[in-house]
Every structure is written in structure tokens, then in C-alpha cells.
Design a protein around this motif. Structure first.
Motif, mmCIF file in Angstrom:
data_model
loop_
_atom_site.group_PDB
_atom_site.id
_atom_site.type_symbol
_atom_site.label_atom_id
_atom_site.label_comp_id
_atom_site.label_asym_id
_atom_site.label_seq_id
_atom_site.Cartn_x
_atom_site.Cartn_y
_atom_site.Cartn_z
ATOM 1 N N VAL A 21 46.324 26.075 42.484
ATOM 2 C CA VAL A 21 46.116 27.211 41.595
ATOM 3 C C VAL A 21 47.099 28.311 41.959
ATOM 4 O O VAL A 21 47.261 28.647 43.134
ATOM 5 N N THR A 22 47.765 28.846 40.968
ATOM 6 C CA THR A 22 48.653 29.984 41.188
ATOM 7 C C THR A 22 47.835 31.258 41.068
ATOM 8 O O THR A 22 47.159 31.484 40.062
ATOM 9 N N ILE A 23 47.881 32.085 42.098
ATOM 10 C CA ILE A 23 47.120 33.330 42.108
ATOM 11 C C ILE A 23 48.079 34.488 41.886
ATOM 12 O O ILE A 23 49.001 34.706 42.671
ATOM 13 N N GLY A 24 47.863 35.226 40.808
ATOM 14 C CA GLY A 24 48.689 36.387 40.526
ATOM 15 C C GLY A 24 48.285 37.567 41.381
ATOM 16 O O GLY A 24 47.345 37.497 42.175
ATOM 17 N N PRO A 25 48.991 38.693 41.219
ATOM 18 C CA PRO A 25 48.670 39.885 42.013
ATOM 19 C C PRO A 25 47.205 40.294 41.843
ATOM 20 O O PRO A 25 46.608 40.128 40.776
ATOM 21 N N VAL A 26 46.649 40.819 42.904
ATOM 22 C CA VAL A 26 45.251 41.240 42.935
ATOM 23 C C VAL A 26 45.183 42.726 43.232
ATOM 24 O O VAL A 26 46.002 43.262 43.985
ATOM 25 N N ALA A 27 44.201 43.391 42.643
ATOM 26 C CA ALA A 27 43.940 44.796 42.972
ATOM 27 C C ALA A 27 42.490 44.927 43.407
ATOM 28 O O ALA A 27 41.599 44.287 42.842
ATOM 29 N N ALA A 28 42.251 45.739 44.413
ATOM 30 C CA ALA A 28 40.903 46.043 44.885
ATOM 31 C C ALA A 28 40.692 47.537 44.718
ATOM 32 O O ALA A 28 41.353 48.341 45.392
ATOM 33 N N VAL A 29 39.813 47.907 43.808
ATOM 34 C CA VAL A 29 39.569 49.326 43.521
ATOM 35 C C VAL A 29 38.389 49.791 44.359
ATOM 36 O O VAL A 29 37.272 49.296 44.217
ATOM 37 N N GLY A 30 38.664 50.755 45.217
ATOM 38 C CA GLY A 30 37.703 51.187 46.226
ATOM 39 C C GLY A 30 38.286 50.833 47.576
ATOM 40 O O GLY A 30 38.429 49.644 47.893
ATOM 41 N N ALA A 31 38.656 51.843 48.359
ATOM 42 C CA ALA A 31 39.396 51.595 49.601
ATOM 43 C C ALA A 31 38.496 51.563 50.823
ATOM 44 O O ALA A 31 38.943 51.837 51.934
ATOM 45 N N GLY A 32 37.219 51.209 50.636
ATOM 46 C CA GLY A 32 36.302 51.088 51.766
ATOM 47 C C GLY A 32 36.401 49.740 52.437
ATOM 48 O O GLY A 32 37.360 48.984 52.246
ATOM 49 N N ARG A 33 35.368 49.405 53.207
ATOM 50 C CA ARG A 33 35.407 48.181 54.011
ATOM 51 C C ARG A 33 35.565 46.932 53.147
ATOM 52 O O ARG A 33 36.337 46.032 53.484
ATOM 53 N N MET A 34 34.842 46.858 52.032
ATOM 54 C CA MET A 34 34.933 45.659 51.204
ATOM 55 C C MET A 34 36.317 45.515 50.601
ATOM 56 O O MET A 34 36.912 44.430 50.613
ATOM 57 N N GLY A 35 36.854 46.600 50.045
ATOM 58 C CA GLY A 35 38.187 46.539 49.468
ATOM 59 C C GLY A 35 39.238 46.133 50.484
ATOM 60 O O GLY A 35 40.135 45.333 50.189
ATOM 61 N N ARG A 36 39.132 46.673 51.679
ATOM 62 C CA ARG A 36 40.083 46.328 52.734
ATOM 63 C C ARG A 36 39.966 44.857 53.128
ATOM 64 O O ARG A 36 40.979 44.176 53.344
ATOM 65 N N GLY A 37 38.728 44.362 53.197
ATOM 66 C CA GLY A 37 38.530 42.962 53.545
ATOM 67 C C GLY A 37 39.077 42.014 52.492
ATOM 68 O O GLY A 37 39.681 40.988 52.811
ATOM 69 N N ILE A 38 38.877 42.352 51.219
ATOM 70 C CA ILE A 38 39.409 41.531 50.128
ATOM 71 C C ILE A 38 40.931 41.550 50.146
ATOM 72 O O ILE A 38 41.588 40.528 49.919
ATOM 73 N N ALA A 39 41.496 42.723 50.448
ATOM 74 C CA ALA A 39 42.958 42.822 50.527
ATOM 75 C C ALA A 39 43.507 41.869 51.584
ATOM 76 O O ALA A 39 44.488 41.145 51.348
ATOM 77 N N ILE A 40 42.876 41.822 52.747
ATOM 78 C CA ILE A 40 43.315 40.916 53.808
ATOM 79 C C ILE A 40 43.154 39.462 53.369
ATOM 80 O O ILE A 40 44.034 38.623 53.588
ATOM 81 N N ALA A 41 42.014 39.158 52.730
ATOM 82 C CA ALA A 41 41.719 37.771 52.336
ATOM 83 C C ALA A 41 42.818 37.194 51.463
ATOM 84 O O ALA A 41 43.219 36.029 51.632
ATOM 85 N N PHE A 42 43.336 37.984 50.535
ATOM 86 C CA PHE A 42 44.377 37.475 49.639
ATOM 87 C C PHE A 42 45.769 37.623 50.240
ATOM 88 O O PHE A 42 46.596 36.705 50.137
ATOM 89 N N ALA A 43 46.046 38.751 50.879
ATOM 90 C CA ALA A 43 47.381 38.955 51.441
ATOM 91 C C ALA A 43 47.691 37.919 52.511
ATOM 92 O O ALA A 43 48.837 37.475 52.643
ATOM 93 N N ALA A 44 46.681 37.504 53.269
ATOM 94 C CA ALA A 44 46.896 36.553 54.351
ATOM 95 C C ALA A 44 47.209 35.148 53.851
ATOM 96 O O ALA A 44 47.669 34.309 54.631
ATOM 97 N N ILE A 45 46.970 34.875 52.558
ATOM 98 C CA ILE A 45 47.343 33.562 52.009
ATOM 99 C C ILE A 45 48.565 33.676 51.093
ATOM 100 O O ILE A 45 48.863 32.758 50.339
#
Length: 342
Positions: A12-36
Motif C-alpha cells: 500500500v502506498t501511503i501519502g502524506p499524513v497530518a495530525a491535528v493536535g500537537a499533544g501526546r497522541m498527535g506526536r505518537g501518530i507522527a512518529i508511527a508514520f514517519a518511522a516507516i
């Protein structure tokens, strides 16, 4: 046996992702996608003065960098991978968010858990997101039916409940609304699977799966301490070395089937009589399975269908998984090793 993992998905090709809300959940989601390897923008949708925004940006990126460094220490990612992940994460304040949102394939909303905050957050997202962008709320409490009316193009909306820390916990619980396009659910499932997550779909009901189960378990643990039955330390030790270990391998319903639904049925009746009838009453499905002789593995059916399952091989596989978990936690009993007599 029903319930086993399905066949691997096609790439699956994953396009750019945005996480709106810069708290713990947003930061965790950012890592989850950026790390792959996926570019992510962490968006702060709240109007802030420049100095306050800089403070938030510094704190958010410092925490993300620290979490990635810890993953390196754990051996889950190498230093180059962590550095690459950090480079893929951008931070945008409200005034700079339009470009990130307009180019995102998925936007995860993670603003505070109030309807007012959600309404403002979705209005901001919908003002910039592309028409075919999936919009997913990470709420842990709010019914998607209460949120879908806030989204332009409601067919592209659903809830996606991640567990903290989002970059490590595999499970993501998806709850579509009554008007969510099934293709949107399928697309998000495919993306999350490709990201190494384990997405499941549940009906739009308060509490999803994990929050409902854990709320009951946590409250009962607290009652045990409150009633003086055991100390907090011993309750948690029991969970770590008993309750948690077994259900990490089997899951709750498979555990019922493995031991036999009649055990739960009779235990529920006893606890209902001795402790609290409302708290411990068995649900109708347990009584029905008893009446229909669907007590689990030994009957060939329970919550799962065991038709054609080799019971001995099944038990050996589950015990092997359990032994591996005991080794990982340093909990293997001190068995005596030696040679057999001639």
C-alpha cells in the motif's frame, strides 16, 4: 480456526499524513508514520501568539526526538532510521497549516475531548483538506454519530482510536459512522496494516472494545484494594504475572473457549450470589452457549468455530507462545535440567 490472521495485504502506498493536535497522541501518530518513511505534519490548530507557538513547537519536537532516541536504545530502530524519521516530521501552526492539510491523504484529529473543540477542529480541517482526504478522529469517548455532522463530506469520516504510546501499540480501533463510505474504512485499514498496526472495526458504540474492557477491569482492581482484599502492589503483581500474561496469548474470548464456557458460567453465578449480582452476572450469550453445548474447544464450537481443528496442535501452539512470553519476562520456573539415567 476462525479468528486467525488473514492473508497479508498487497503493498500500500501511503501519502502524506497530518495530525491535528500537537499533544501526546498527535506526536505518537507522527512518529508511527514517519518511522516507516511517511512524511507527517504535526499541526497545532489553536490560535497562539508567536512566542507560545515557538514554545509548543520546541517542546513537541524535543519529545519526539527523545522518543525516537529511546527506540534506538531499545534496538527497535537504528540511529539513521531515527534521524530520518525526525526529518520527515514537520510542525505547523494554524497560520501555516493550509499547505499541509491540503496535501494530506489522511488527517487524524486529536484536539481536546469536547464537542466544542471538535467542532472547531473539524471546521479548520475541512476548510483546507482535499475532498478525497480521509478524516479520522482519535477520540476515545465520543460516538462518531455525534461528530460526523461536523465534517464536510461525511462519507470520508470515521473514528480511529489509537492506544498510547501510538508509535508502539499495534491496535487501532476503527468505528465508522452510519454514513461512512465502506471504501474509506477499507482504505484506512489497509494503510494502518501497511504501517504495522492491527486495525479492527467495531460498531459505533461508546467505549469501543479496549476502553470498555479495561474500565471494568480497572474498577474491579480498585474495589479489591478498597475492600481490603489485597494491596495495590499484590493486585498489580497478580495482573502482571497471571491475568495479563494469559490474555496476551489467548485473548479473553478464546480463553473462555479454551477452558470451557461452563467454567465462566458457574463462576459468574457464584460471584453474583456472593459478591454482586449486577456486576458479575453472565451475559445472555454465555448462558445460550451453555444451553447449545457450545462450550468451546472440547465441543468444537464456542465463540470460535473449531471444526477441523487439531486440539492437541492448537494447545501446543498456544503453550509455545506462552512459554516465549515467559522467557521474555524472565518468568520461566527453575526447572531442573540434567541427563536421563541409562
Amino acid at each position: 480456526m476462525a479468528g486467525e490472521h488473514s492473508a497479508p495485504l498487497s503493498p500500500v502506498t501511503i501519502g502524506p499524513v497530518a495530525a491535528v493536535g500537537a499533544g501526546r497522541m498527535g506526536r505518537g501518530i507522527a512518529i508511527a508514520f514517519a518511522a516507516i518513511g511517511v512524511p507527517v505534519t504535526l499541526v497545532d490548530a489553536k490560535p497562539r501568539a508567536a512566542e507560545a507557538l515557538d514554545t509548543l513547537r520546541t517542546a513537541a519536537m524535543a519529545e519526539i526526538e527523545a522518543d525516537l532516541a529511546f527506540l534506538v536504545v531499545l534496538g527497535l530502530i537504528d540511529r539513521a532510521g531515527a534521524e530520518g524519521a525526525l526529518e520527515r516530521i514537520a510542525f505547523a501552526g494554524r497560520d501555516a497549516a493550509a499547505e499541509a492539510l491540503s496535501g494530506a491523504s489522511i488527517v487524524f484529529e486529536g484536539v481536546p475531548e469536547t464537542l466544542e473543540a471538535k467542532r472547531e477542529g473539524f471546521a479548520f480541517i475541512c476548510a483546507h483538506a482535499a475532498p478525497d482526504c480521509i478524516i479520522a478522529s482519535t477520540t476515545s469517548t465520543i460516538d462518531p454519530e455525534d461528530l460526523v455532522g461536523m465534517v464536510e463530506g461525511p462519507g470520508r469520516f470515521l473514528n480511529a482510536h489509537w492506544l498510547n504510546p501510538a508509535y508502539l501499540m499495534p491496535l487501532v480501533e476503527l468505528a465508522p459512522s452510519s454514513v461512512t463510505d465502506p471504501d474509506v474504512v477499507a482504505r484506512l485499514k489497509a494503510v494502518l496494516s501497511a504501517a504495522g498496526k492491527v486495525p479492527i472495526v467495531c460498531r459505533n458504540a461508546p467505549g469501543y472494545i479496549v476502553p470498555r474492557i479495561q474500565a471494568l477491569a480497572m474498577n474491579e482492581a480498585a474495589r479489591i484494594v478498597e475492600e481490603g482484599i489485597a494491596s495495590a502492589e499484590d493486585v498489580d503483581l497478580a495482573v502482571r504475572t497471571g491475568f495479563g500474561l494469559r490474555f496476551a496469548v489467548l485473548g479473553l474470548l478464546e480463553f473462555i473457549d479454551c477452558g470451557g464456557g461452563d467454567i465462566l458460567f458457574h463462576a459468574s453465578n457464584y460471584l453474583s450470589e456472593k459478591v454482586d449480582a449486577q456486576r458479575f452476572a453472565a451475559p445472555e450469550i454465555v448462558s445460550r452457549n451453555m444451553a447449545e453445548e457450545r462450550r468451546g474447544l472440547r465441543d468444537g464450537a464456542g465463540f470460535y468455530d473449531y471444526a477441523g481443528v487439531n486440539a492437541q496442535a492448537y494447545r501446543a501452539g498456544r503453550l509455545g507462545d506462552f512459554a516465549a512470553l515467559l522467557r521474555l519476562r524472565g518468568l520461566v520456573p527453575p526447572f531442573v535440567h540434567g541427563t536421563l539415567p541409562a
